[in-house]
Design a protein around this motif. Structure first.
Motif, PDB file in Angstrom:
ATOM      1  N   ARG A  84      -4.546  -7.486   4.657  1.00  0.00           N
ATOM      2  CA  ARG A  84      -3.856  -6.359   4.181  1.00  0.00           C
ATOM      3  C   ARG A  84      -3.592  -5.377   5.166  1.00  0.00           C
ATOM      4  NH1 ARG A  84      -4.892  -1.810   2.119  1.00  0.00           N
ATOM      5  NH2 ARG A  84      -7.090  -1.888   2.513  1.00  0.00           N
ATOM      6  N   ASP A 105       0.816  -1.191   0.026  1.00  0.00           N
ATOM      7  CA  ASP A 105      -0.087   0.055   0.130  1.00  0.00           C
ATOM      8  C   ASP A 105       0.766   1.213  -0.058  1.00  0.00           C
ATOM      9  OD1 ASP A 105      -2.185   1.567  -0.012  1.00  0.00           O
ATOM     10  OD2 ASP A 105      -2.875   1.044   1.998  1.00  0.00           O
ATOM     11  N   LEU A 116      -5.157  -6.598 -10.904  1.00  0.00           N
ATOM     12  CA  LEU A 116      -5.077  -7.614 -10.517  1.00  0.00           C
ATOM     13  C   LEU A 116      -3.920  -8.718 -11.430  1.00  0.00           C
ATOM     14  CD1 LEU A 116      -6.548 -10.211  -9.149  1.00  0.00           C
ATOM     15  CD2 LEU A 116      -8.258 -10.259 -10.867  1.00  0.00           C
ATOM     16  N   TYR A 141      -4.890  -1.395  -7.095  1.00  0.00           N
ATOM     17  CA  TYR A 141      -3.796  -2.151  -7.580  1.00  0.00           C
ATOM     18  C   TYR A 141      -4.471  -2.895  -8.615  1.00  0.00           C
ATOM     19  CZ  TYR A 141      -0.578  -0.218  -4.133  1.00  0.00           C
ATOM     20  OH  TYR A 141       0.168   0.426  -3.452  1.00  0.00           O
ATOM     21  N   GLY A 178      -3.090  -6.320  -2.078  1.00  0.00           N
ATOM     22  CA  GLY A 178      -3.302  -5.083  -2.336  1.00  0.00           C
ATOM     23  C   GLY A 178      -4.806  -4.527  -2.273  1.00  0.00           C
ATOM     24  N   ASP A 179      -4.971  -3.437  -2.307  1.00  0.00           N
ATOM     25  CA  ASP A 179      -6.405  -2.735  -2.147  1.00  0.00           C
ATOM     26  C   ASP A 179      -6.698  -2.593  -3.720  1.00  0.00           C
ATOM     27  OD1 ASP A 179      -5.133  -0.275  -3.459  1.00  0.00           O
ATOM     28  OD2 ASP A 179      -5.209   0.677  -1.567  1.00  0.00           O
ATOM     29  N   PRO A 180      -7.996  -2.164  -3.969  1.00  0.00           N
ATOM     30  CA  PRO A 180      -8.671  -2.040  -5.382  1.00  0.00           C
ATOM     31  C   PRO A 180      -7.861  -1.346  -6.285  1.00  0.00           C
ATOM     32  CG  PRO A 180     -10.491  -1.879  -3.626  1.00  0.00           C
ATOM     33  CD  PRO A 180      -9.105  -1.877  -2.832  1.00  0.00           C
ATOM     34  N   LYS A 222      -6.251  -8.819  -5.173  1.00  0.00           N
ATOM     35  CA  LYS A 222      -6.959  -7.853  -4.751  1.00  0.00           C
ATOM     36  C   LYS A 222      -8.505  -8.097  -4.307  1.00  0.00           C
ATOM     37  CE  LYS A 222      -8.157  -4.890  -8.006  1.00  0.00           C
ATOM     38  NZ  LYS A 222      -8.193  -3.778  -9.098  1.00  0.00           N
TER      39      LYS A 222
END
Length: 330
Positions: free
Chosen positions: A280, A160, A253, A251, A247-249, A259
Protein backbone atom coordinates in the motif's frame (compact mmCIF):
# COMPACT_ATOMS: atom_id res chain seq x y z
CA UNK A 1 -20.37 88.08 -23.04
CA UNK A 2 -16.99 88.94 -24.49
CA UNK A 3 -15.37 89.14 -21.07
CA UNK A 4 -16.93 85.84 -20.05
CA UNK A 5 -15.56 84.10 -23.15
CA UNK A 6 -12.12 85.63 -22.55
CA UNK A 7 -12.12 84.28 -18.98
CA UNK A 8 -13.05 80.78 -20.18
CA UNK A 9 -10.32 80.89 -22.77
CA UNK A 10 -7.68 81.89 -20.24
CA UNK A 11 -8.89 79.19 -17.84
CA UNK A 12 -8.64 76.56 -20.58
CA UNK A 13 -5.13 77.70 -21.53
CA UNK A 14 -4.01 77.54 -17.89
CA UNK A 15 -5.48 74.06 -17.53
CA UNK A 16 -3.69 72.85 -20.66
CA UNK A 17 -0.40 74.28 -19.37
CA UNK A 18 -0.92 72.33 -16.14
CA UNK A 19 -1.48 69.12 -18.05
CA UNK A 20 1.74 69.53 -20.00
CA UNK A 21 3.76 69.87 -16.78
CA UNK A 22 2.44 66.62 -15.22
CA UNK A 23 5.03 63.84 -15.28
CA UNK A 24 3.61 60.98 -17.26
CA UNK A 25 4.00 57.32 -16.32
CA UNK A 26 4.42 54.42 -18.70
CA UNK A 27 1.33 52.21 -18.95
CA UNK A 28 3.60 49.17 -18.68
CA UNK A 29 6.99 48.82 -17.02
CA UNK A 30 10.03 47.78 -19.00
CA UNK A 31 11.01 44.16 -18.46
CA UNK A 32 13.62 41.80 -19.82
CA UNK A 33 13.03 38.41 -21.43
CA UNK A 34 16.71 37.73 -22.18
CA UNK A 35 16.95 34.97 -19.56
CA UNK A 36 14.17 32.94 -21.18
CA UNK A 37 14.96 33.73 -24.81
CA UNK A 38 18.74 33.32 -24.76
CA UNK A 39 19.67 31.29 -21.69
CA UNK A 40 16.90 28.75 -21.17
CA UNK A 41 15.90 28.15 -24.78
CA UNK A 42 19.38 28.21 -26.27
CA UNK A 43 21.94 27.30 -23.59
CA UNK A 44 20.37 24.97 -21.01
CA UNK A 45 21.00 21.24 -21.42
CA UNK A 46 18.60 18.41 -20.53
CA UNK A 47 19.86 18.17 -16.96
CA UNK A 48 19.11 21.84 -16.32
CA UNK A 49 15.69 21.47 -17.90
CA UNK A 50 14.97 18.43 -15.73
CA UNK A 51 16.02 20.17 -12.53
CA UNK A 52 14.06 23.36 -13.19
CA UNK A 53 11.09 22.31 -15.34
CA UNK A 54 10.87 18.66 -14.21
CA UNK A 55 11.23 17.42 -17.79
CA UNK A 56 13.64 17.47 -20.70
CA UNK A 57 13.33 20.07 -23.40
CA UNK A 58 12.07 17.55 -25.98
CA UNK A 59 9.22 16.50 -23.70
CA UNK A 60 8.43 20.14 -22.97
CA UNK A 61 8.17 20.96 -26.67
CA UNK A 62 5.85 17.99 -27.29
CA UNK A 63 3.58 19.28 -24.52
CA UNK A 64 3.56 22.73 -26.06
CA UNK A 65 2.47 21.33 -29.42
CA UNK A 66 -0.40 19.46 -27.78
CA UNK A 67 -1.56 22.45 -25.74
CA UNK A 68 -1.10 25.01 -28.54
CA UNK A 69 -4.71 24.90 -29.82
CA UNK A 70 -5.96 26.02 -26.41
CA UNK A 71 -3.21 28.55 -25.66
CA UNK A 72 -2.33 30.17 -28.98
CA UNK A 73 -2.91 33.95 -28.86
CA UNK A 74 -2.75 36.64 -31.54
CA UNK A 75 -0.59 39.74 -31.48
CA UNK A 76 -2.29 43.09 -30.93
CA UNK A 77 -1.35 46.60 -32.00
CA UNK A 78 -0.10 47.26 -28.47
CA UNK A 79 2.13 44.24 -27.86
CA UNK A 80 3.20 40.84 -29.14
CA UNK A 81 1.46 37.83 -27.62
CA UNK A 82 3.37 35.42 -25.41
CA UNK A 83 4.48 32.29 -27.22
CA UNK A 84 2.91 28.98 -26.24
CA UNK A 85 6.31 27.81 -24.97
CA UNK A 86 6.51 30.77 -22.62
CA UNK A 87 2.92 30.23 -21.44
CA UNK A 88 3.68 26.64 -20.49
CA UNK A 89 7.07 27.51 -18.96
CA UNK A 90 5.58 30.19 -16.68
CA UNK A 91 2.90 27.79 -15.42
CA UNK A 92 5.33 24.90 -14.85
CA UNK A 93 7.80 27.16 -13.04
CA UNK A 94 5.02 28.37 -10.72
CA UNK A 95 3.92 24.79 -10.01
CA UNK A 96 7.45 23.42 -9.59
CA UNK A 97 8.80 26.11 -7.25
CA UNK A 98 7.60 27.88 -4.09
CA UNK A 99 8.20 31.24 -5.82
CA UNK A 100 5.60 33.97 -5.47
CA UNK A 101 3.79 35.48 -8.43
CA UNK A 102 6.10 38.49 -8.27
CA UNK A 103 9.28 36.39 -8.42
CA UNK A 104 7.98 34.36 -11.37
CA UNK A 105 6.97 37.58 -13.13
CA UNK A 106 10.48 39.02 -12.72
CA UNK A 107 12.04 35.75 -13.89
CA UNK A 108 10.14 35.72 -17.17
CA UNK A 109 9.80 39.45 -17.77
CA UNK A 110 6.01 39.64 -17.51
CA UNK A 111 3.50 41.27 -15.20
CA UNK A 112 2.51 39.71 -11.90
CA UNK A 113 -1.14 39.48 -12.92
CA UNK A 114 -0.06 37.79 -16.15
CA UNK A 115 1.45 34.93 -14.14
CA UNK A 116 -1.87 34.25 -12.42
CA UNK A 117 -3.78 34.32 -15.70
CA UNK A 118 -1.25 32.10 -17.46
CA UNK A 119 -1.24 29.56 -14.60
CA UNK A 120 -4.99 29.03 -14.68
CA UNK A 121 -5.19 28.99 -18.49
CA UNK A 122 -2.45 26.37 -18.78
CA UNK A 123 -3.94 24.20 -16.00
CA UNK A 124 -7.32 24.41 -17.70
CA UNK A 125 -5.77 23.37 -21.01
CA UNK A 126 -3.94 20.45 -19.36
CA UNK A 127 -7.17 19.21 -17.80
CA UNK A 128 -9.15 19.59 -21.02
CA UNK A 129 -6.59 18.04 -23.38
CA UNK A 130 -4.34 15.72 -21.37
CA UNK A 131 -6.15 14.65 -18.18
CA UNK A 132 -8.58 12.07 -19.59
CA UNK A 133 -5.92 10.22 -21.57
CA UNK A 134 -3.23 10.46 -18.89
CA UNK A 135 -5.02 9.65 -15.62
CA UNK A 136 -6.57 6.42 -16.90
CA UNK A 137 -7.26 2.88 -15.73
CA UNK A 138 -4.28 1.60 -17.70
CA UNK A 139 -3.72 -2.00 -18.64
CA UNK A 140 -5.34 -4.17 -15.94
CA UNK A 141 -3.20 -7.22 -16.63
CA UNK A 142 0.05 -5.23 -16.50
CA UNK A 143 -0.90 -3.65 -13.18
CA UNK A 144 -2.00 -6.97 -11.65
CA UNK A 145 1.22 -8.56 -12.88
CA UNK A 146 3.22 -5.66 -11.44
CA UNK A 147 1.73 -6.05 -7.96
CA UNK A 148 2.11 -9.84 -8.21
CA UNK A 149 5.79 -9.41 -8.97
CA UNK A 150 6.05 -7.18 -5.88
CA UNK A 151 4.40 -9.95 -3.83
CA UNK A 152 0.66 -9.23 -3.64
CA UNK A 153 -1.53 -11.28 -6.03
CA UNK A 154 -4.59 -10.04 -7.92
CA UNK A 155 -4.15 -6.40 -6.87
CA UNK A 156 -5.38 -3.56 -9.07
CA UNK A 157 -4.08 -0.57 -7.11
CA UNK A 158 -3.65 1.21 -3.78
CA UNK A 159 -5.88 4.03 -2.55
CA UNK A 160 -5.34 6.81 -0.01
CA UNK A 161 -5.82 10.51 0.55
CA UNK A 162 -3.40 13.37 1.21
CA UNK A 163 -3.95 16.85 2.59
CA UNK A 164 -3.04 19.91 0.52
CA UNK A 165 -2.62 23.18 2.49
CA UNK A 166 -4.64 26.08 1.08
CA UNK A 167 -5.51 29.66 1.97
CA UNK A 168 -8.56 30.27 4.14
CA UNK A 169 -11.65 29.82 1.92
CA UNK A 170 -14.07 32.73 1.70
CA UNK A 171 -17.09 30.53 2.43
CA UNK A 172 -17.41 27.72 5.03
CA UNK A 173 -13.80 28.12 6.11
CA UNK A 174 -14.43 26.13 9.30
CA UNK A 175 -15.04 23.01 7.17
CA UNK A 176 -11.49 23.15 5.81
CA UNK A 177 -9.55 23.72 9.03
CA UNK A 178 -7.74 21.04 11.02
CA UNK A 179 -6.86 20.79 14.69
CA UNK A 180 -3.55 22.59 14.09
CA UNK A 181 -5.30 25.60 12.62
CA UNK A 182 -4.34 24.99 8.99
CA UNK A 183 -6.72 24.94 6.05
CA UNK A 184 -6.60 21.83 3.87
CA UNK A 185 -8.19 20.27 0.84
CA UNK A 186 -8.13 16.51 0.27
CA UNK A 187 -6.70 14.76 -2.77
CA UNK A 188 -7.80 11.12 -2.90
CA UNK A 189 -6.09 8.89 -5.45
CA UNK A 190 -5.82 5.32 -6.66
CA UNK A 191 -2.37 4.44 -8.02
CA UNK A 192 -0.89 1.51 -9.90
CA UNK A 193 2.22 -0.51 -9.03
CA UNK A 194 4.48 2.17 -10.53
CA UNK A 195 2.94 5.02 -8.54
CA UNK A 196 1.01 6.52 -11.46
CA UNK A 197 -2.45 7.89 -10.76
CA UNK A 198 -5.29 5.72 -12.06
CA UNK A 199 -8.14 7.72 -10.55
CA UNK A 200 -8.21 11.01 -8.62
CA UNK A 201 -10.81 12.96 -6.69
CA UNK A 202 -10.10 16.49 -5.49
CA UNK A 203 -11.92 19.30 -3.75
CA UNK A 204 -13.22 17.74 -0.54
CA UNK A 205 -12.71 19.66 2.71
CA UNK A 206 -10.36 18.42 5.41
CA UNK A 207 -13.08 17.46 7.89
CA UNK A 208 -14.69 14.91 5.55
CA UNK A 209 -13.61 11.37 6.43
CA UNK A 210 -11.64 9.44 3.80
CA UNK A 211 -14.27 6.71 3.71
CA UNK A 212 -17.04 9.29 3.17
CA UNK A 213 -15.11 10.79 0.27
CA UNK A 214 -14.64 7.34 -1.21
CA UNK A 215 -18.36 6.48 -0.95
CA UNK A 216 -19.23 9.61 -2.94
CA UNK A 217 -16.87 9.05 -5.85
CA UNK A 218 -17.50 7.62 -9.27
CA UNK A 219 -14.78 5.08 -8.54
CA UNK A 220 -16.82 3.58 -5.69
CA UNK A 221 -19.92 3.33 -7.88
CA UNK A 222 -17.97 1.55 -10.61
CA UNK A 223 -16.46 -0.87 -8.13
CA UNK A 224 -19.87 -1.61 -6.63
CA UNK A 225 -21.35 -2.18 -10.07
CA UNK A 226 -18.49 -4.48 -11.04
CA UNK A 227 -17.55 -2.39 -14.09
CA UNK A 228 -14.13 -1.24 -12.93
CA UNK A 229 -12.38 -4.63 -12.87
CA UNK A 230 -12.61 -7.61 -15.18
CA UNK A 231 -14.09 -10.72 -13.55
CA UNK A 232 -10.73 -12.32 -12.92
CA UNK A 233 -10.45 -14.54 -9.84
CA UNK A 234 -7.43 -16.27 -8.42
CA UNK A 235 -7.71 -19.44 -6.34
CA UNK A 236 -5.47 -19.37 -3.28
CA UNK A 237 -5.78 -22.57 -1.30
CA UNK A 238 -9.53 -23.16 -1.24
CA UNK A 239 -10.48 -19.47 -1.52
CA UNK A 240 -11.36 -17.62 -4.72
CA UNK A 241 -9.84 -14.14 -4.57
CA UNK A 242 -11.21 -11.43 -6.90
CA UNK A 243 -9.16 -8.48 -8.07
CA UNK A 244 -8.86 -6.01 -5.19
CA UNK A 245 -7.50 -2.59 -4.28
CA UNK A 246 -5.57 -1.90 -1.08
CA UNK A 247 -6.57 0.66 1.53
CA UNK A 248 -5.69 1.69 5.08
CA UNK A 249 -7.94 0.99 8.11
CA UNK A 250 -10.09 4.09 7.46
CA UNK A 251 -11.60 2.49 4.34
CA UNK A 252 -14.49 0.01 4.43
CA UNK A 253 -13.81 -3.68 3.98
CA UNK A 254 -15.41 -4.75 0.70
CA UNK A 255 -15.13 -7.82 -1.56
CA UNK A 256 -12.97 -5.70 -3.85
CA UNK A 257 -11.14 -3.63 -1.17
CA UNK A 258 -8.57 -5.22 1.14
CA UNK A 259 -7.65 -3.46 4.40
CA UNK A 260 -5.55 -4.46 7.44
CA UNK A 261 -6.89 -6.46 10.35
CA UNK A 262 -7.84 -4.39 13.41
CA UNK A 263 -8.24 -5.23 17.08
CA UNK A 264 -6.37 -8.04 18.81
CA UNK A 265 -3.95 -9.61 16.33
CA UNK A 266 -2.12 -12.92 16.30
CA UNK A 267 1.18 -13.42 14.52
CA UNK A 268 -0.38 -14.43 11.19
CA UNK A 269 -2.60 -11.32 11.12
CA UNK A 270 0.33 -9.08 12.00
CA UNK A 271 2.33 -10.67 9.20
CA UNK A 272 -0.53 -10.02 6.76
CA UNK A 273 -0.86 -6.40 7.90
CA UNK A 274 2.84 -5.82 7.40
CA UNK A 275 2.73 -7.28 3.90
CA UNK A 276 -0.35 -5.26 2.95
CA UNK A 277 1.19 -2.06 4.34
CA UNK A 278 4.32 -2.63 2.28
CA UNK A 279 2.40 -2.76 -1.00
CA UNK A 280 0.00 0.00 0.00
CA UNK A 281 3.04 2.25 0.39
CA UNK A 282 3.02 2.71 -3.40
CA UNK A 283 0.35 5.38 -3.00
CA UNK A 284 2.23 7.09 -0.15
CA UNK A 285 5.38 7.17 -2.27
CA UNK A 286 3.40 8.56 -5.21
CA UNK A 287 2.14 11.43 -3.04
CA UNK A 288 5.69 12.06 -1.87
CA UNK A 289 7.02 12.27 -5.42
CA UNK A 290 4.06 14.45 -6.47
CA UNK A 291 4.75 17.01 -3.76
CA UNK A 292 8.50 16.77 -4.15
CA UNK A 293 8.27 17.52 -7.85
CA UNK A 294 5.52 20.15 -7.76
CA UNK A 295 6.63 22.16 -4.75
CA UNK A 296 3.61 24.47 -4.81
CA UNK A 297 1.75 21.63 -3.05
CA UNK A 298 4.03 21.73 -0.01
CA UNK A 299 3.26 25.26 1.13
CA UNK A 300 -0.12 26.92 1.07
CA UNK A 301 -1.51 27.07 -2.44
CA UNK A 302 -1.96 30.79 -3.02
CA UNK A 303 -5.16 30.33 -5.00
CA UNK A 304 -8.84 30.85 -4.49
CA UNK A 305 -10.38 27.62 -3.20
CA UNK A 306 -12.44 27.31 -6.40
CA UNK A 307 -9.22 27.07 -8.43
CA UNK A 308 -7.41 24.54 -6.22
CA UNK A 309 -9.02 21.39 -7.76
CA UNK A 310 -8.00 22.50 -11.26
CA UNK A 311 -4.37 22.98 -10.22
CA UNK A 312 -4.28 19.67 -8.30
CA UNK A 313 -5.65 17.79 -11.30
CA UNK A 314 -3.07 19.41 -13.55
CA UNK A 315 -0.25 18.43 -11.16
CA UNK A 316 -1.46 14.81 -11.13
CA UNK A 317 -1.53 14.82 -14.92
CA UNK A 318 2.01 16.22 -15.11
CA UNK A 319 3.11 13.62 -12.56
CA UNK A 320 1.85 10.76 -14.74
CA UNK A 321 3.45 12.14 -17.88
CA UNK A 322 6.85 12.61 -16.22
CA UNK A 323 6.66 9.19 -14.53
CA UNK A 324 5.68 7.56 -17.81
CA UNK A 325 8.74 9.03 -19.54
CA UNK A 326 10.98 8.20 -16.56
CA UNK A 327 11.77 11.88 -16.05
CA UNK A 328 11.74 11.81 -12.28
CA UNK A 329 12.97 14.88 -10.45
CA UNK A 330 15.68 14.12 -7.85
Amino acid sequence: MDSHNTYDTRLLVAFMDLLTTVERCFWVRETSTAWWDHIVMQVWDDEQWLQNFRMRKATFMVWCDELAPALQCKDTRLRAALTVEKWVAIAIWKLATPDSYGLVANQFGVGKSTVGIVLMQVCRAINCILLRRTVTLGNVHDIVAGFAQMGFPNCRGAIDGTHIPILAPVHLASEYINRKGYFFMVLQALVDHCGRFIDINVGWPRKVHDACIFWNTGLFRKLQAGTFFPDQKLTIGEVEMPIVILGDPTYPLMPWLMKPYTGSLDSSKEWFNNRLSRYRMTVECAFGRLKGCWCCLYGKLDLADDNVPMVLSACCTLHNICEGKDERFT
